[in-house]
Design an enzyme around this catalytic site. Structure first.
Site, PDB file in Angstrom:
ATOM      1  N   THR A 263      46.589  41.982  38.523  1.00  0.00           N
ATOM      2  CA  THR A 263      47.696  41.738  37.595  1.00  0.00           C
ATOM      3  C   THR A 263      47.989  42.955  36.720  1.00  0.00           C
ATOM      4  O   THR A 263      47.088  43.764  36.456  1.00  0.00           O
ATOM      5  CB  THR A 263      47.342  40.520  36.705  1.00  0.00           C
ATOM      6  OG1 THR A 263      48.233  40.474  35.593  1.00  0.00           O
ATOM      7  CG2 THR A 263      45.932  40.614  36.151  1.00  0.00           C
ATOM      8  N   ASP A 264      49.224  43.036  36.238  1.00  0.00           N
ATOM      9  CA  ASP A 264      49.577  44.116  35.302  1.00  0.00           C
ATOM     10  C   ASP A 264      48.801  43.998  33.986  1.00  0.00           C
ATOM     11  O   ASP A 264      48.694  44.962  33.225  1.00  0.00           O
ATOM     12  CB  ASP A 264      51.094  44.135  35.020  1.00  0.00           C
ATOM     13  CG  ASP A 264      51.650  42.830  34.448  1.00  0.00           C
ATOM     14  OD1 ASP A 264      50.892  41.854  34.316  1.00  0.00           O
ATOM     15  OD2 ASP A 264      52.866  42.804  34.133  1.00  0.00           O
ATOM     16  N   GLU A 265      48.241  42.793  33.725  1.00  0.00           N
ATOM     17  CA  GLU A 265      47.581  42.574  32.434  1.00  0.00           C
ATOM     18  C   GLU A 265      46.310  43.394  32.276  1.00  0.00           C
ATOM     19  O   GLU A 265      45.811  43.565  31.169  1.00  0.00           O
ATOM     20  CB  GLU A 265      47.309  41.076  32.229  1.00  0.00           C
ATOM     21  CG  GLU A 265      48.593  40.274  32.380  1.00  0.00           C
ATOM     22  CD  GLU A 265      48.542  38.853  31.850  1.00  0.00           C
ATOM     23  OE1 GLU A 265      47.739  38.568  30.957  1.00  0.00           O
ATOM     24  OE2 GLU A 265      49.332  38.035  32.343  1.00  0.00           O
TER      25      GLU A 265
ATOM     26  N   TYR B 130      41.082  36.619  29.965  1.00  0.00           N
ATOM     27  CA  TYR B 130      41.581  36.542  31.347  1.00  0.00           C
ATOM     28  C   TYR B 130      41.746  37.948  31.925  1.00  0.00           C
ATOM     29  O   TYR B 130      41.241  38.259  33.013  1.00  0.00           O
ATOM     30  CB  TYR B 130      42.924  35.802  31.383  1.00  0.00           C
ATOM     31  CG  TYR B 130      43.760  36.087  32.619  1.00  0.00           C
ATOM     32  CD1 TYR B 130      43.362  35.636  33.878  1.00  0.00           C
ATOM     33  CD2 TYR B 130      44.957  36.827  32.531  1.00  0.00           C
ATOM     34  CE1 TYR B 130      44.119  35.899  35.008  1.00  0.00           C
ATOM     35  CE2 TYR B 130      45.717  37.091  33.663  1.00  0.00           C
ATOM     36  CZ  TYR B 130      45.303  36.635  34.904  1.00  0.00           C
ATOM     37  OH  TYR B 130      46.050  36.911  36.031  1.00  0.00           O
TER      38      TYR B 130
ATOM     39  N   LYS C 213      39.850  39.933  35.133  1.00  0.00           N
ATOM     40  CA  LYS C 213      40.551  40.509  36.278  1.00  0.00           C
ATOM     41  C   LYS C 213      40.254  42.012  36.398  1.00  0.00           C
ATOM     42  O   LYS C 213      40.111  42.539  37.502  1.00  0.00           O
ATOM     43  CB  LYS C 213      42.067  40.289  36.164  1.00  0.00           C
ATOM     44  CG  LYS C 213      42.519  38.838  36.267  1.00  0.00           C
ATOM     45  CD  LYS C 213      42.311  38.224  37.646  1.00  0.00           C
ATOM     46  CE  LYS C 213      43.231  38.777  38.717  1.00  0.00           C
ATOM     47  NZ  LYS C 213      43.093  38.027  40.003  1.00  0.00           N
TER      48      LYS C 213
END
Ligand code: NAD
Ligand code: TYD
Length: 334
Positions: A124-126, A148, A152
């Protein structure tokens, strides 16, 4: 090609399975999913009887089960399985550590032992954290802010280690926020659509000026197909459609499409550590793999609204089950 898809009963995984089964007439899929609150076999009704599709209920942290599936001869693993909701990770991080980190490690180890030819880690971009200006490239440092995102990022680093140490042929993809059918109504867009359909208020965190970069889930699935076929082992690819919106802009547009009043918007206490802006540079995947997004934000949003309007029983079943009262429980501590 025979693919082990993990987390295929969730939002993006189920869209990916539909996409692959219809685009590649000779590819086979095994879907390994634990069926957590977010997994829903209703999402896969259309492929249930297809001889090229098989569902196995199980946990990606179960090394024995993973090994027994890989023994069948799997050409590629696409790992979607995850705990995926930031708000839940703030309340209880342990399931995120278990699935997102330990689960990914279990799959990597299995892929290494059984010499799986391709491993795609759906990230993810997060993991890059938040930026007020500019866009993240694949070499940008990882700076996750939510539990979260941290879980990741840890998984991405494990992937990197398995590539460097064992040359496991893996690719990491980092995609921006997806929208489309089958998304669990705890995430902003399906929550807003289903609340609006019930004439209930739509909670907007903080000042509503946080920016997300939205992509149709179908474009994400197509990008993953490109990566499966052309991605270079050891590489990372950002995936996005460069359609940045503040949360308020998004909800204004959504309510206009639905013909519902803007007065449904209700400002609520901000999410702790709420990332201000995500933005990805997608030069690498467009230049090297020839992928580019095809759906505009407006097309994707209209199609998503229509899907929820036409699949009322799907979301009503979720909202009236264990999920009923979820929102109150989730925010009762604030
Ligand atoms: P989701 O929460 O809708 O689905 C997750 C699926 O994983 C569910 O079917 C669930 O049952 C399954 N699962 C959870 N724990 C498991 C375990 N231990 N073993 C087997 N299955 C398990 O999530 P999503 O939105 O479809 O996201 C899929 C992946 O894409 C995630 O890895 C997420 O980090 C990533 N991602 C999501 C977005 C987005 O906008 N939703 C954007 C970028 C990346
Ligand atoms: P979300 O769908 O949870 O995705 P993510 O946090 O992974 O980007 O949230 C999207 C944006 O919407 C994010 O800035 C948080 C905000 N948000 C709200 O304002 N209200 C809500 O009820 C939810 C769920 C999210």
């Amino acid at each position: 090609m025979k693919i082990l898809v993990t987390g295929g009963a969730g939002f993006i995984g189920s869209n990916f399975i539909h996409y692959i089964i219809s685009e590649h007439s000779d590819w086979e899929i095994i879907n390994l999913d634990k069926l957590t609150y977010a997994g829903n076999l209703e999402n896969l009704k259309n492929v249930e009887g297809n001889p090229r599709y098989r569902f196995v209920r199980g946990d990606i942290t179960d090394g024995k089960l993973v090994g027994s599936l890989l023994q069948e001869g799997i050409d590629a693993i696409v790992n979607f399985a995850a705990e995926s909701h930031v708000d839940r990770s703030i309340l209880d991080v342990l399931p995120f550590i278990e699935t997102n980190i330990k689960g990914t490690q279990t799959l990597l180890e299995g892929a290494h032992q059984y010499k799986v030819g391709k491993f795609i880690q759906v990230s993810t971009d997060e993991v890059y954290g938040s930026t007020e200006k500019g866009k993240f490239i694949e070499e940008s440092p990882l700076s996750p802010n939510s539990p979260y995102a941290a879980s990741k990022a840890a998984a991405d680093l494990l992937c990197h280690a398995y590539w460097k140490t064992y040359q496991l042929p893996l690719v990491i993809t980092r995609c921006s926020n997806n929208l489309g059918p089958f998304q669990f109504p705890e995430k902003l867009i399906p929550l807003a659509i289903t609340n609006a359909l019930e004439d209930k208020s739509i909670p907007i965190y903080g000042d509503g000026l946080n920016i997300r970069d939205w992509i149709s889930v179908l474009d994400h699935c197509r990008a993953l197909d490109f990566v499966l076929q052309k991605g270079e082992p050891g590489e990372i690819y950002n995936i996005a459609a460069n359609q940045e919106k503040t949360n308020l802009e998004l909800i204004h547009e959504l309510l206009d499409i639905m013909g519902k009043p803007q007065s449904l918007i209700t400002f609520v206490t901000d999410r702790p550590g709420h990332d201000r802006r995500y933005a990805l540079d997608i030069t690498k995947i467009t230049r090297e793999l020839g992928w580019k997004p095809t759906y505009s934000f407006e097309q994707a949003l209209t199609a998503t609204v229509n899907w929820y309007v036409n699949h009322e029983s799907w979301w009503r079943q979720i909202k009236s089950g264990d999920y009923a009262g979820y929102y109150d429980r989730m925010y009762s501590h604030r």
